[in-house]
Design an enzyme around this catalytic site. Structure first.
Site, short mmCIF file in Angstrom:
data_model
loop_
_atom_site.label_atom_id
_atom_site.label_comp_id
_atom_site.label_asym_id
_atom_site.label_seq_id
_atom_site.Cartn_x
_atom_site.Cartn_y
_atom_site.Cartn_z
CB THR A 162 -0.97 -0.19 1.21
OG1 THR A 162 -1.86 1.15 0.91
CG2 THR A 162 -0.22 -0.03 2.56
NE ARG A 163 0.25 5.20 -5.46
CZ ARG A 163 -0.23 4.45 -6.65
NH1 ARG A 163 0.36 3.43 -6.75
NH2 ARG A 163 -0.81 5.02 -7.30
CG HIS A 202 -10.45 2.33 0.57
ND1 HIS A 202 -10.69 0.96 -0.01
CD2 HIS A 202 -9.53 2.92 -0.32
CE1 HIS A 202 -10.09 1.06 -1.26
NE2 HIS A 202 -9.49 2.26 -1.55
CG HIS A 219 -7.09 -0.80 0.50
ND1 HIS A 219 -6.79 0.75 0.73
CD2 HIS A 219 -7.16 -1.05 -0.72
CE1 HIS A 219 -6.36 1.08 -0.27
NE2 HIS A 219 -6.72 0.14 -1.49
NE ARG A 234 -10.49 -0.75 -10.98
CZ ARG A 234 -10.17 0.54 -11.21
NH1 ARG A 234 -9.53 1.17 -10.30
NH2 ARG A 234 -10.50 1.17 -12.24
#
Length: 394
Positions: free
Chosen positions: A200-201, A205, A208, A294
């Protein structure tokens, strides 16, 4: 005791290049007398990963033969799988002053501190457009990765490294920043043998959260692995993002099913190829699986939404031990009454709430309401406080 975790990439054990103890003190003293070459932010992150063993089995920045083989065939010159060049560049005037076989000190451009020493075994030029087309699938200067390559120096320097520093990451992030040896020790202490990495960057939410919980159903645990290096303008800084992730883990996950950590790289936004690099260095961190959702590591519309899924089918089966955990489009479905994916939900588009991180940042920047189905309230509280602090007083 034999580890049950996946082995490091390309060899039986980690290959950290970071010196310790008396050897570190002696080399740091020697570095002060060496010619100095300043590294970019991206190169600094690569150098630190080389130092901590994240880029095992590399022993330094790549030669021309390795660069060409990686661009054209996704492998080093010796045949070991590798998807993205790890190179050091400088301007021609500086390169002309360095003789092959000589040693140099690599210096952080931000604070002028020596990060490593390097024996320069080769100097070479590259076709930057060829690298961009191979790695990013575009030569468009609006692509941040392309811009990065095109702006780098004209000459690449290759050679083995002795790494002197972790660039301040341990001091800044404390226990949140872990080396591959440290994450492996945590996984083994937890009794895990299968671990899924979540890249993750962005703050996590509800989509995720759903991806991570699907992974926990099939693996012993999840490593939420947050990028701590540089991002593009407008992205949420690591210290805010990791705090938001921490409260999500605390409130909404079973204890000891998730480890949050960070790694020192800058984003390249290379889409499918970067997904492969993520899986490769997660293998070094001890992860058996890489969650691929995605538009993994994408930017704009340069890649198809699931190109990063497909690229794992295009590489040799023995290229990586770490396997992709492919998950389709995820969203909140009002008919289902919860999170779902395009593989589990039969309902129409109008029944679904699907919002990107870009849209979330836009809502927060504008002070607009965010649907409760999109993000947890504890996460939104941290993010709203951050955006409120960006507003300049009248």
């Amino acid at each position: 005791m034999v580890s049950r975790l996946v082995p490091p990439h390309g060899r039986g054990k980690l290959k950290p290049l970071l010196l310790e103890g008396a050897a570190l003190q002696a080399e740091a003293a020697r570095a002060r007398a060496l010619p100095r070459v300043t590294v970019s932010s991206r190169e600094r992150g690569d150098l630190i990963m080389l130092g901590i063993g994240g880029f095992t089995p590399l022993d330094g920045f790549m030669s021309y033969a390795d660069w060409k083989s990686v661009c054209d065939g996704l492998k080093l010159a010796d045949g070991v799988f590798w998807p993205i060049p790890i190179t050091l560049s400088t301007h021609r005037q500086t390169a002309d002053s360095i003789k092959p076989g000589s040693d140099i000190a690599l210096v952080d451009g931000g604070n002028d501190q020596a990060l490593a020493t390097m024996t320069v075994v080769e100097k070479y030029t590259i076709d930057k457009l060829h690298e961009c087309k191979s790695v990013f699938k575009t030569c468009d200067l609006d692509h941040p990765g392309v811009k990065m390559v095109m702006e780098q120096g004209e000459v690449n320097l290759a050679g083995p490294l002795k790494v002197l520093s972790q660039g301040g990451f341990p001091e800044k992030y404390g226990q949140l920043y872990m080396t591959p040896a440290q994450t492996r020790a945590v996984f083994e202490a937890n009794g895990w043998s299968t671990v899924a990495a979540f890249q993750t960057r962005n703050p996590m939410h509800r989509s995720h959260e759903y991806l991570a919980k699907v992974a926990i159903e099939v693996c012993d645990g999840v490593l939420v692995h947050s990028l701590l290096g540089n991002l593009k303008p407008g992205d949420i800084p690591a210290e805010v993002r990791t705090r938001a992730i921490g409260v999500l883990i605390e409130k909404y996950f079973v204890a000891k099913t998730v480890v949050q950590s960070g790694y020192p790289l800058d984003m390249r936004y290379a889409g499918p190829r970067e997904a492969l690099l993520h899986a490769l260095f997660r293998q070094n961190y001890g992860c058996s699986h890489q969650i691929v959702g995605r538009d993994h590591a994408g930017v704009g519309s340069y890649y198809g939404p699931f190109d990063a899924h497909h690229i794992f089918d295009e590489i040799p089966k023995d290229a990586l031990e770490t396997r992709p955990l492919r998950i389709g489009l995820t969203f909140w479905c009002y008919q289902c009454g919860g999170m779902a994916s395009d593989r589990t939900c039969p309902h129409a588009e109008q029944d679904r709430l699907q919002v990107s991180g870009t849209q979330l940042r836009k809502w927060l920047a504008e002070g607009s309401p965010v649907p409760a189905e999109f993000s947890r309230p504890e996460v939104l509280e941290i993010l709203r406080a951050y955006y409120a602090g960006l507003v300049e007083p009248d």
